[in-house]
Design an enzyme around this catalytic site. Sequence first.
Site, PDB file in Angstrom:
ATOM      1  N   CYS A 303      73.946  70.517  15.768  1.00 31.38           N
ATOM      2  CA  CYS A 303      74.458  72.475  15.227  1.00 31.38           C
ATOM      3  C   CYS A 303      75.581  72.616  16.055  1.00 31.38           C
ATOM      4  O   CYS A 303      75.296  71.635  17.767  1.00 31.38           O
ATOM      5  CB  CYS A 303      72.650  73.196  15.906  1.00 31.38           C
ATOM      6  SG  CYS A 303      71.833  73.318  14.629  1.00 31.38           S
ATOM      7  N   ASP A 336      62.016  74.948  13.684  1.00 30.69           N
ATOM      8  CA  ASP A 336      62.763  74.246  12.905  1.00 30.69           C
ATOM      9  C   ASP A 336      64.068  73.740  14.444  1.00 30.69           C
ATOM     10  O   ASP A 336      64.602  74.344  14.699  1.00 30.69           O
ATOM     11  CB  ASP A 336      63.537  74.897  12.063  1.00 30.69           C
ATOM     12  CG  ASP A 336      64.199  74.611  11.574  1.00 30.69           C
ATOM     13  OD1 ASP A 336      64.469  73.161  11.584  1.00 30.69           O
ATOM     14  OD2 ASP A 336      65.604  75.248  11.238  1.00 30.69           O
ATOM     15  N   GLY A 337      64.171  72.284  14.665  1.00 29.38           N
ATOM     16  CA  GLY A 337      65.265  71.939  15.078  1.00 29.38           C
ATOM     17  C   GLY A 337      65.238  71.081  17.093  1.00 29.38           C
ATOM     18  O   GLY A 337      64.547  71.535  17.596  1.00 29.38           O
ATOM     19  N   GLY A 359      65.171  67.277  10.980  1.00 27.27           N
ATOM     20  CA  GLY A 359      65.994  66.918   9.847  1.00 27.27           C
ATOM     21  C   GLY A 359      66.291  65.239  10.989  1.00 27.27           C
ATOM     22  O   GLY A 359      66.548  64.600  10.647  1.00 27.27           O
ATOM     23  N   TYR A 383      74.262  61.196   8.556  1.00 27.09           N
ATOM     24  CA  TYR A 383      73.460  62.890   8.871  1.00 27.09           C
ATOM     25  C   TYR A 383      74.132  63.317   9.147  1.00 27.09           C
ATOM     26  O   TYR A 383      75.760  63.917   9.892  1.00 27.09           O
ATOM     27  CB  TYR A 383      73.218  62.254  10.480  1.00 27.09           C
ATOM     28  CG  TYR A 383      71.755  64.099  10.724  1.00 27.09           C
ATOM     29  CD1 TYR A 383      71.463  64.787   9.391  1.00 27.09           C
ATOM     30  CD2 TYR A 383      71.714  63.737  11.714  1.00 27.09           C
ATOM     31  CE1 TYR A 383      70.544  65.438   9.627  1.00 27.09           C
ATOM     32  CE2 TYR A 383      71.074  65.094  11.942  1.00 27.09           C
ATOM     33  CZ  TYR A 383      70.120  65.561  10.942  1.00 27.09           C
ATOM     34  OH  TYR A 383      69.867  67.046  11.683  1.00 27.09           O
ATOM     35  N   ARG A 399      75.289  78.345   4.444  1.00 28.44           N
ATOM     36  CA  ARG A 399      74.461  78.562   5.231  1.00 28.44           C
ATOM     37  C   ARG A 399      74.949  79.394   6.762  1.00 28.44           C
ATOM     38  O   ARG A 399      75.267  80.375   6.503  1.00 28.44           O
ATOM     39  CB  ARG A 399      74.121  77.968   5.505  1.00 28.44           C
ATOM     40  CG  ARG A 399      72.303  78.147   6.469  1.00 28.44           C
ATOM     41  CD  ARG A 399      72.203  76.808   7.103  1.00 28.44           C
ATOM     42  NE  ARG A 399      71.519  75.979   7.989  1.00 28.44           N
ATOM     43  CZ  ARG A 399      70.473  77.329   8.970  1.00 28.44           C
ATOM     44  NH1 ARG A 399      69.269  77.616   7.348  1.00 28.44           N
ATOM     45  NH2 ARG A 399      69.845  76.755   9.686  1.00 28.44           N
ATOM     46  N   GLU A 411      79.598  75.681  12.094  1.00 27.24           N
ATOM     47  CA  GLU A 411      78.974  75.912  13.265  1.00 27.24           C
ATOM     48  C   GLU A 411      78.196  73.692  13.267  1.00 27.24           C
ATOM     49  O   GLU A 411      76.759  74.487  13.306  1.00 27.24           O
ATOM     50  CB  GLU A 411      77.935  76.976  13.002  1.00 27.24           C
ATOM     51  CG  GLU A 411      78.840  77.676  13.410  1.00 27.24           C
ATOM     52  CD  GLU A 411      78.114  78.887  12.903  1.00 27.24           C
ATOM     53  OE1 GLU A 411      76.904  79.009  13.946  1.00 27.24           O
ATOM     54  OE2 GLU A 411      78.641  80.134  13.064  1.00 27.24           O
ATOM     55  N   GLU A 465      62.315  61.739  36.076  1.00 27.89           N
ATOM     56  CA  GLU A 465      61.102  60.449  36.121  1.00 27.89           C
ATOM     57  C   GLU A 465      60.526  60.783  34.853  1.00 27.89           C
ATOM     58  O   GLU A 465      59.600  59.679  35.004  1.00 27.89           O
ATOM     59  CB  GLU A 465      60.352  61.519  37.195  1.00 27.89           C
ATOM     60  CG  GLU A 465      58.758  60.345  38.353  1.00 27.89           C
ATOM     61  CD  GLU A 465      58.199  61.700  37.865  1.00 27.89           C
ATOM     62  OE1 GLU A 465      58.028  61.339  39.778  1.00 27.89           O
ATOM     63  OE2 GLU A 465      57.639  62.607  38.223  1.00 27.89           O
ATOM     64  N   HIS A 467      61.559  60.296  31.812  1.00 25.78           N
ATOM     65  CA  HIS A 467      61.895  59.200  31.486  1.00 25.78           C
ATOM     66  C   HIS A 467      61.561  57.680  32.294  1.00 25.78           C
ATOM     67  O   HIS A 467      61.729  57.425  33.182  1.00 25.78           O
ATOM     68  CB  HIS A 467      63.130  59.283  31.153  1.00 25.78           C
ATOM     69  CG  HIS A 467      63.471  60.120  29.601  1.00 25.78           C
ATOM     70  ND1 HIS A 467      63.793  59.629  28.117  1.00 25.78           N
ATOM     71  CD2 HIS A 467      63.845  61.255  29.786  1.00 25.78           C
ATOM     72  CE1 HIS A 467      63.330  60.896  27.583  1.00 25.78           C
ATOM     73  NE2 HIS A 467      63.585  61.807  28.733  1.00 25.78           N
TER      74      HIS A 467
HETATM   75  P1  XMP Z   1      67.279  68.479  13.874  1.00 25.93           P
HETATM   76  O1  XMP Z   1      67.865  68.380  15.686  1.00 25.93           O
HETATM   77  O2  XMP Z   1      66.481  68.265  13.615  1.00 25.93           O
HETATM   78  O3  XMP Z   1      67.727  69.769  13.879  1.00 25.93           O
HETATM   79  O4  XMP Z   1      68.397  67.569  13.520  1.00 25.93           O
HETATM   80  C1  XMP Z   1      67.816  69.857  12.247  1.00 25.93           C
HETATM   81  C2  XMP Z   1      67.396  71.556  12.328  1.00 25.93           C
HETATM   82  O5  XMP Z   1      69.071  72.627  12.043  1.00 25.93           O
HETATM   83  C3  XMP Z   1      69.818  73.397  11.666  1.00 25.93           C
HETATM   84  N1  XMP Z   1      71.452  73.342  11.020  1.00 25.93           N
HETATM   85  C4  XMP Z   1      72.045  73.563  11.372  1.00 25.93           C
HETATM   86  N2  XMP Z   1      72.517  74.426  12.919  1.00 25.93           N
HETATM   87  N3  XMP Z   1      74.694  74.138  12.500  1.00 25.93           N
HETATM   88  C5  XMP Z   1      73.520  74.675  13.026  1.00 25.93           C
HETATM   89  O6  XMP Z   1      74.129  75.375  14.285  1.00 25.93           O
HETATM   90  C6  XMP Z   1      74.386  73.732  11.236  1.00 25.93           C
HETATM   91  O7  XMP Z   1      75.380  72.962  10.861  1.00 25.93           O
HETATM   92  C7  XMP Z   1      73.467  73.200  10.729  1.00 25.93           C
HETATM   93  N4  XMP Z   1      72.773  72.032   9.769  1.00 25.93           N
HETATM   94  C8  XMP Z   1      71.430  72.112  10.391  1.00 25.93           C
HETATM   95  C9  XMP Z   1      68.807  74.005  10.670  1.00 25.93           C
HETATM   96  O8  XMP Z   1      67.696  74.598  10.639  1.00 25.93           O
HETATM   97  C10 XMP Z   1      68.145  72.059  10.607  1.00 25.93           C
HETATM   98  O9  XMP Z   1      66.513  72.486  10.174  1.00 25.93           O
END
Ligand code: XMP
Length: 486
Positions: A303, A336-337, A359, A383, A399, A411, A465, A467
């Site tokens: 992101c 999420d994320g 993700g 990815y 999105r 984004e 500490e 890690h």
């Molecule tokens: P992780 O950290 O697991 O996060 O790779 C996956 C989540 O990131 C979101 N997502 C995005 N957020 N720009 C963003 O700001 C993007 O291009 C983007 N693509 C995915 C989404 O919520 C996902 O589940």
Amino acid sequence: MFKEKFQSIREGLTYDDVLLVPSRTAVEPKEIDVSSRVSRHIQVKIPLLSSPMDTVTEAQMAISMARAGAIGVIHRNLTVNQQAMMVRNVKREESIIIRNVHTVSPDTTIQEVRNIMGTKKIGGLPVLEGDKLVGIVTKRDLEFAGKQVKNVGDVMVRKVISARDNIKIDEAVEILYKNRIEKLPLVDSKGRVVGLITAKDIATRQKFPTASRDEEGQLLVGAAVGPFDIERAVTLEKEGANLIVVDTAHAHNQNVMNSIKKMRKEVSVDIMAGNIATAEAAQDLISLDVDALRVGIGPGSICTTRIIAGIGVPQITAISDTAEVASEHGVPVVADGGIRFSGDIVKAFGAGASSVMLGSLFAGTDESPGNEIIISGRKYKAYRGMGSIGAIQTGLSDRYGKVGSSKFVAEGVEGAVPYRGKVDEVIYQLIGGLRSGMGYVGAKNIEDLRKNSRFVRITGNGLRESHPHDIRITAEPPNYQLYNYS
Ligand code: XMP
């Protein structure tokens, strides 16, 4: 006016800012139950979701996630037909009760039956006279049929063992086993065939005893839709999707909420709405009768929202703020994320999440779309963010940007993540870490972890500490890999 904005400014916390505090425990690892809710009506044994991203979840990932006891959400950077076909593939991968039963009549010729069995790859067919079940014909019956045998009526087994439509799977298993038969037709009160249970499908089911399944025994699957794409949501529900994920970067938007309100009337399976990061957004979406909240604005590994738009809430704070409101209404929060290690998952639950979406950690597995890439002798998989230039240009998703326009503000970024082998292995390590964390805080189940765990805030020194330090690492275990991406 401006000074005031900063006088009572809150501090937002994320995973690396906190640790769970160990507590006295009487819990043994084997007593720990990690099952939890993904949405109001969906409970899974493994509370993980694979993200609806075009480098993470298509049919293969969704099948493996469901077999492991979790759930995958098919991305929407596809035409409705392509996405519907993926949902169908997951639903058909394992069905305990076949609903679309192929049948023949006593007059059907042996040649025709052989053709049907060959092209549809099935080993036995119920025989109907009108719509009454009068026999069953299997490959075995055809094997020794001489030239004089012309029709099904000459070889079929007439004493068919059948069961009523509402039979429980365990009862069906018993009938199949007791009678040494391979196929059990299900009939309604008028004797019409309305389903078929096969021993082969039951055997597959027993191979994955903790899989996430619907009441027909089919694997659970979620599917993402754009906030204004009610038609897509309806089509995906018809194909069997168990969860519709309204996939938008900012669900706390009046137009989006108006559309979710309409969608709610058209869709009867659970709806997950997101993404959001505040208590107000949680309250507004819950009032639209959604069944789960997807929480996280900007924590994801790909992101750039926080950098490009200057917007976001650090993830631990976002989870706890939304969960505070959501738990009053019995609505699960999906974090999420931003998950990089299993410890982050434990912290997400401790902060109030009921499930966690990933993700990056799943993108590197065999089951994600795309092939491995070799960079400087190491294996990776592609990815990318759904708001990256590549995803917006090739896809149909809106999105983050406007589909079809040549100019947009990305984004997200595109890249590659380390290859991690089978998704089962990754899940095993993540859940192992979760169980370990639950043991340390003395939580028997996820509700216990959510409600009774305590956090301590740490400093940069505390993180350093945490890690491994003062060592040149020569062997990285699979659950602790710090890749140098430079
Ligand atoms: P992780 O950290 O697991 O996060 O790779 C996956 C989540 O990131 C979101 N997502 C995005 N957020 N720009 C963003 O700001 C993007 O291009 C983007 N693509 C995915 C989404 O919520 C996902 O589940």
